[in-house]
Design a protein around this motif. Structure first.
Motif, mmCIF file in Angstrom:
data_model
loop_
_atom_site.group_PDB
_atom_site.id
_atom_site.type_symbol
_atom_site.label_atom_id
_atom_site.label_comp_id
_atom_site.label_asym_id
_atom_site.label_seq_id
_atom_site.Cartn_x
_atom_site.Cartn_y
_atom_site.Cartn_z
ATOM 1 N N GLY A 75 0.803 -1.204 0.000
ATOM 2 C CA GLY A 75 0.000 0.000 0.000
ATOM 3 C C GLY A 75 0.838 1.257 0.000
ATOM 4 N N LYS A 76 0.146 2.363 0.050
ATOM 5 C CA LYS A 76 0.795 3.674 0.101
ATOM 6 C C LYS A 76 0.315 4.368 1.366
ATOM 7 C CE LYS A 76 -2.580 4.589 -3.426
ATOM 8 N NZ LYS A 76 -3.080 3.261 -3.544
ATOM 9 N N GLN A 77 1.142 5.289 1.849
ATOM 10 C CA GLN A 77 0.811 5.924 3.110
ATOM 11 C C GLN A 77 1.250 7.373 3.133
ATOM 12 O OE1 GLN A 77 2.903 3.507 5.933
ATOM 13 N NE2 GLN A 77 4.901 4.295 5.365
ATOM 14 N N ILE A 78 0.583 8.127 3.975
ATOM 15 C CA ILE A 78 0.986 9.486 4.295
ATOM 16 C C ILE A 78 1.148 9.530 5.804
ATOM 17 C CG2 ILE A 78 0.326 11.910 4.342
ATOM 18 C CD1 ILE A 78 -1.138 11.485 1.728
ATOM 19 N N LEU A 79 2.333 9.913 6.231
ATOM 20 C CA LEU A 79 2.650 10.001 7.647
ATOM 21 C C LEU A 79 3.017 11.439 7.978
ATOM 22 C CD1 LEU A 79 5.027 6.910 7.809
ATOM 23 C CD2 LEU A 79 2.576 6.953 8.280
ATOM 24 N N LEU A 80 2.488 11.943 9.067
ATOM 25 C CA LEU A 80 2.857 13.263 9.555
ATOM 26 C C LEU A 80 3.647 13.071 10.840
ATOM 27 C CD1 LEU A 80 2.768 16.346 9.610
ATOM 28 C CD2 LEU A 80 0.551 16.164 10.774
ATOM 29 N N PHE A 81 4.878 13.551 10.840
ATOM 30 C CA PHE A 81 5.738 13.493 12.014
ATOM 31 C C PHE A 81 5.843 14.877 12.623
ATOM 32 C CE2 PHE A 81 7.070 9.837 9.607
ATOM 33 C CZ PHE A 81 7.459 8.896 10.544
#
Length: 160
Positions: A129-135
């Motif tokens: 899958g693909k992901q968007i992560l906010l750190f």
């Protein structure tokens, strides 16, 4: 004189817009931030491979949240740990890997766009899958704040 005032007012308005709009435009974070985010991904993958979902929960901010596809928001480290423990209950831990990175941000917040693959303990691909992560930087350390993902479309075999 009237034209000069209009020109000055226009110039001030434009420079104010630029002053406030430019920081909001996504830029590339410093290489140190990218390296630190990749190191956090390694910590996440290592904890996953051990089946240590409590350690995964600690990698998120206090109000960090998962935004899973088709599911409710999962907020807080202990709730995140429980989400993964339930999702992988009875299974021998597998491995997760991340690739195709894009990073946007600054020294306080970084958004990562990447791909993820999960393999079972035999090495068989079970998720892609693909992901968007906010750190966010919290107390001097990078922590996951938002974690959203979805699957790549499955390949259908040609039945001709």
């Amino acid at each position: 004189m009237q034209q000069f005032r209009r020109f000055t007012a226009t110039l001030v308005a434009c420079s104010s817009f630029v002053a406030f709009a430019v920081p909001a435009v996504a830029g590339a974070p410093q290489p140190q931030a990218e390296a630190a985010i990749k190191a956090e991904n390694v910590r996440w993958a290592d904890a996953f491979a051990r089946g240590d979902y409590e350690a995964i929960g600690r990698l998120y901010t206090n109000d960090g949240a998962l935004l899973p596809p088709g599911g409710d928001r999962v907020t807080g480290g202990s709730t995140i740990a429980a989400y993964f423990a339930k999702g992988y209950a009875g299974e021998k831990p597998g491995t997760v890997s991340f690739s195709n990175y894009e990073f946007y941000g600054n020294d306080r917040s970084v958004t990562e766009v990447s791909d993820a693959e999960i393999r079972d303990h035999h090495g068989k691909l079970i998720y892609r899958g693909k992901q968007i992560l906010l750190f966010l930087k919290e107390d001097g350390a990078w922590k996951l704040h938002r974690d959203m993902w979805n699957d790549y479309a499955t390949q259908k075999s040609d039945s001709r």
